[in-house]
Write a protein that holds these residues in place. Structure first.
Motif, PDB file in Angstrom:
ATOM      1  N   ASP A 114       2.200 -22.464   3.973  1.00 52.91           N
ATOM      2  CA  ASP A 114       3.117 -23.475   4.493  1.00 52.91           C
ATOM      3  C   ASP A 114       4.305 -23.651   3.555  1.00 52.91           C
ATOM      4  O   ASP A 114       5.439 -23.780   4.002  1.00 52.91           O
ATOM      5  CB  ASP A 114       2.404 -24.816   4.677  1.00 52.91           C
ATOM      6  CG  ASP A 114       3.378 -25.911   5.039  1.00 52.91           C
ATOM      7  OD1 ASP A 114       3.904 -25.887   6.168  1.00 52.91           O
ATOM      8  OD2 ASP A 114       3.660 -26.764   4.177  1.00 52.91           O
ATOM      9  N   SER A 115       4.066 -23.659   2.259  1.00 54.66           N
ATOM     10  CA  SER A 115       5.131 -23.894   1.287  1.00 54.66           C
ATOM     11  C   SER A 115       6.127 -22.744   1.241  1.00 54.66           C
ATOM     12  O   SER A 115       7.329 -22.955   1.227  1.00 54.66           O
ATOM     13  CB  SER A 115       4.556 -24.071  -0.118  1.00 54.66           C
ATOM     14  OG  SER A 115       3.736 -25.195  -0.176  1.00 54.66           O
ATOM     15  N   ARG A 116       5.603 -21.538   1.228  1.00 50.50           N
ATOM     16  CA  ARG A 116       6.459 -20.376   1.016  1.00 50.50           C
ATOM     17  C   ARG A 116       6.983 -19.773   2.311  1.00 50.50           C
ATOM     18  O   ARG A 116       8.054 -19.190   2.322  1.00 50.50           O
ATOM     19  CB  ARG A 116       5.721 -19.327   0.198  1.00 50.50           C
ATOM     20  CG  ARG A 116       5.460 -19.836  -1.216  1.00 50.50           C
ATOM     21  CD  ARG A 116       4.691 -18.890  -2.088  1.00 50.50           C
ATOM     22  NE  ARG A 116       5.248 -17.563  -2.111  1.00 50.50           N
ATOM     23  CZ  ARG A 116       4.503 -16.472  -2.264  1.00 50.50           C
ATOM     24  NH1 ARG A 116       3.208 -16.562  -2.413  1.00 50.50           N
ATOM     25  NH2 ARG A 116       5.064 -15.282  -2.278  1.00 50.50           N
ATOM     26  N   GLN A 117       6.195 -19.869   3.374  1.00 50.72           N
ATOM     27  CA  GLN A 117       6.582 -19.303   4.663  1.00 50.72           C
ATOM     28  C   GLN A 117       7.046 -17.847   4.539  1.00 50.72           C
ATOM     29  O   GLN A 117       8.012 -17.436   5.165  1.00 50.72           O
ATOM     30  CB  GLN A 117       7.667 -20.146   5.334  1.00 50.72           C
ATOM     31  CG  GLN A 117       7.170 -21.471   5.862  1.00 50.72           C
ATOM     32  CD  GLN A 117       6.141 -21.296   6.970  1.00 50.72           C
ATOM     33  OE1 GLN A 117       6.360 -20.577   7.932  1.00 50.72           O
ATOM     34  NE2 GLN A 117       4.997 -21.936   6.817  1.00 50.72           N
ATOM     35  N   THR A 118       6.348 -17.077   3.700  1.00 49.66           N
ATOM     36  CA  THR A 118       6.681 -15.663   3.549  1.00 49.66           C
ATOM     37  C   THR A 118       5.600 -14.826   4.218  1.00 49.66           C
ATOM     38  O   THR A 118       4.479 -15.285   4.419  1.00 49.66           O
ATOM     39  CB  THR A 118       6.754 -15.265   2.063  1.00 49.66           C
ATOM     40  OG1 THR A 118       5.448 -15.431   1.480  1.00 49.66           O
ATOM     41  CG2 THR A 118       7.780 -16.098   1.305  1.00 49.66           C
ATOM     42  N   ILE A 119       5.961 -13.604   4.543  1.00 47.00           N
ATOM     43  CA  ILE A 119       4.987 -12.683   5.137  1.00 47.00           C
ATOM     44  C   ILE A 119       3.802 -12.521   4.203  1.00 47.00           C
ATOM     45  O   ILE A 119       2.656 -12.537   4.627  1.00 47.00           O
ATOM     46  CB  ILE A 119       5.637 -11.311   5.447  1.00 47.00           C
ATOM     47  CG1 ILE A 119       6.696 -11.473   6.539  1.00 47.00           C
ATOM     48  CG2 ILE A 119       4.593 -10.287   5.829  1.00 47.00           C
ATOM     49  CD1 ILE A 119       6.159 -11.944   7.871  1.00 47.00           C
TER      50      ILE A 119
END
Length: 181
Positions: free
Chosen positions: A148-153
């Motif tokens: 949720d924090s990073r929203q990276t693949i």
């Protein structure tokens, strides 16, 4: 103060959804996805600032469904107690607000109207989440927060890997496929 409320809600949403997912996996039920997300509420003190979702294949029987349904609530209690939660479960589950409508539906009980089978499910899940499955609960909770924090693949693929998917990622694409045992 507001940041602490948001952080607490995100952590509890992650722990709750991780509880559902970890018990489902323990029972051999495929978990399709799990995530937490902000609600963008304007009243942080009366509404949760984060909610979550764990989706899984249909359990093979009502007992499995009940175990998975109570696992979120039990996981939150284990997390808050930092181990086995010693309390009077009948009092806890007599409160309709202790679980979501979806979780109540999975128990086979009406909200706030527990039966002996529900209490037995809680007492079955508790030692698992406070014992042998606690490291997995902790790890998946942290990964859900990170995703949720990073929203990276990469962060999202880390959650998929913990849910039992084979993960393949490259610079131009990412995919997760169910691992075959």
């Amino acid at each position: 103060m507001e940041r602490r409320v948001i952080a607490r809600d995100r952590r509890m949403a992650a722990v709750h959804e991780a509880g559902h997912a970890v018990i489902a996996m323990h029972l051999g039920v495929d978990v399709l996805d799990a995530d937490v997300r902000p609600t963008h509420t304007h009243d942080l003190y009366s509404k949760k600032s984060y909610v979550g979702r764990a989706t899984y294949d249909r359990p093979s029987n009502a007992d499995q469904h009940r175990l998975i349904a109570v696992a979120g609530m039990v996981a939150e209690h284990v997390w808050k107690a930092r181990g086995p939660a010693c309390e009077h479960w009948w009092d806890t589950v007599s409160d309709p607000a202790c679980m979501s409508d979806t979780d109540w539906a999975g128990t086979g009980c009406e909200p706030g109207e527990p039966d002996d089978a529900l209490i037995e499910a809680v007492e079955t899940v508790l030692p698992l989440l406070a014992g042998e499955l606690q490291p997995k609960l902790t790890e998946l909770s942290r990964r859900l927060i990170e995703a949720d924090s990073r929203q990276t693949i990469e962060a999202i693929m880390n959650v998929k890997a913990l849910l039992g998917y084979e993960v393949a990622a490259s610079s131009d694409n990412a995919r997760a496929t169910r691992a075959v045992a």
